[in-house]
Design a protein around this motif. Structure first.
Motif, mmCIF file in Angstrom:
data_model
loop_
_atom_site.group_PDB
_atom_site.id
_atom_site.type_symbol
_atom_site.label_atom_id
_atom_site.label_comp_id
_atom_site.label_asym_id
_atom_site.label_seq_id
_atom_site.Cartn_x
_atom_site.Cartn_y
_atom_site.Cartn_z
ATOM 1 N N PHE A 235 0.860 -1.165 0.000
ATOM 2 C CA PHE A 235 0.000 0.000 0.000
ATOM 3 C C PHE A 235 0.899 1.218 0.000
ATOM 4 C CE2 PHE A 235 -1.986 -3.352 2.588
ATOM 5 C CZ PHE A 235 -2.947 -3.730 1.677
ATOM 6 N N SER A 236 1.153 1.763 -1.178
ATOM 7 C CA SER A 236 2.189 2.773 -1.302
ATOM 8 C C SER A 236 1.761 4.158 -0.862
ATOM 9 C CB SER A 236 2.689 2.815 -2.742
ATOM 10 O OG SER A 236 1.608 3.084 -3.617
ATOM 11 N N ASN A 237 0.496 4.393 -0.706
ATOM 12 C CA ASN A 237 0.095 5.716 -0.250
ATOM 13 C C ASN A 237 -1.250 5.657 0.457
ATOM 14 O OD1 ASN A 237 -2.029 5.949 -2.223
ATOM 15 N ND2 ASN A 237 -0.471 6.400 -3.752
ATOM 16 N N VAL A 238 -1.629 6.784 1.004
ATOM 17 C CA VAL A 238 -2.865 6.847 1.794
ATOM 18 C C VAL A 238 -4.086 6.547 0.934
ATOM 19 C CG1 VAL A 238 -4.298 8.356 3.215
ATOM 20 C CG2 VAL A 238 -1.821 8.427 3.442
ATOM 21 N N THR A 239 -4.065 6.926 -0.344
ATOM 22 C CA THR A 239 -5.203 6.644 -1.225
ATOM 23 C C THR A 239 -5.417 5.142 -1.341
ATOM 24 O OG1 THR A 239 -4.732 8.649 -2.467
ATOM 25 C CG2 THR A 239 -6.175 7.060 -3.507
ATOM 26 N N ASP A 240 -4.327 4.381 -1.488
ATOM 27 C CA ASP A 240 -4.443 2.929 -1.545
ATOM 28 C C ASP A 240 -5.036 2.396 -0.250
ATOM 29 O OD1 ASP A 240 -3.257 2.905 -4.049
ATOM 30 O OD2 ASP A 240 -1.273 2.404 -3.288
ATOM 31 N N LEU A 241 -4.539 2.889 0.875
ATOM 32 C CA LEU A 241 -5.045 2.433 2.171
ATOM 33 C C LEU A 241 -6.505 2.814 2.355
ATOM 34 C CD1 LEU A 241 -2.025 3.121 4.524
ATOM 35 C CD2 LEU A 241 -2.905 0.921 3.774
ATOM 36 N N ASP A 242 -6.881 3.976 1.876
ATOM 37 C CA ASP A 242 -8.272 4.414 1.962
ATOM 38 C C ASP A 242 -9.176 3.448 1.190
ATOM 39 O OD1 ASP A 242 -10.180 6.524 2.821
ATOM 40 O OD2 ASP A 242 -10.426 6.789 0.647
ATOM 41 N N SER A 243 -8.742 3.045 0.014
ATOM 42 C CA SER A 243 -9.523 2.097 -0.792
ATOM 43 C C SER A 243 -9.646 0.757 -0.093
ATOM 44 C CB SER A 243 -8.875 1.894 -2.159
ATOM 45 O OG SER A 243 -8.888 3.080 -2.890
ATOM 46 N N VAL A 244 -8.530 0.275 0.459
ATOM 47 C CA VAL A 244 -8.561 -0.999 1.170
ATOM 48 C C VAL A 244 -9.480 -0.891 2.387
ATOM 49 C CG1 VAL A 244 -7.173 -2.631 2.513
ATOM 50 C CG2 VAL A 244 -6.277 -1.713 0.366
#
Length: 146
Positions: free
Chosen positions: A5-14
């Motif tokens: 998860f390279s950034n907060v956007t990825d983590l937000d989606s997860v």
């Protein structure tokens, strides 16, 4: 090792994919179900313990901020495991450190031949306590810098 998860956007989606009921929180039951969907078994008891570990506000649920912190910790633990495995490859003498000799042997196995003096010089650059060998902590610092 980079986090998947390279950034907060990825983590937000997860996070939102785990938050099945859309309440902005992940429950232990949601965590268990999502882990099962990706092929990982996680008991409800383990999920509850996992949530409790990161639950800073004490509500028994993970909000986005708590989830991000938990994933970052898990990422650090995974990097640490990977670094320990790499360290063990270089530390083939079993004495808990990388010596010039063990570094020379490993580099030769990897197809990069170095003289023992070159290996001493390489170790010296990251040998923080001056004992002529690399401990795991010194190795970790070296790997962060290269």
């Amino acid at each position: 090792m980079a986090s998947p998860f390279s950034n907060v956007t990825d983590l937000d989606s997860v996070f939102h994919s785990f938050d099945k009921d859309g309440d902005g929180k992940i429950s232990a039951a949601e965590l268990t179900a999502c882990m099962r969907n990706i092929g990982e078994e996680l008991s409800l008891e383990d999920a509850e313990a996992f949530v409790q570990l990161a639950d800073r506000d004490g509500d028994g649920l993970l909000d986005l901020e708590e989830f991000v912190k938990l994933v970052e910790v898990e990422g650090e633990e995974e990097r640490d495991r990977d670094l320990r495995a790499a360290f063990k490859m270089y530390e083939d003498e079993g004495d808990g450190c990388i010596t010039p000799g063990s570094l020379k042997r490993m580099l030769s196995r990897l197809g990069t031949s170095r003289a023992i003096d070159e290996c001493r010089t390489m170790i010296c650059r990251f040998d923080l306590n001056g004992d002529g060998v690399l401990s795991f902590d010194e190795f970790r610092i070296m790997m962060m810098m290269v």
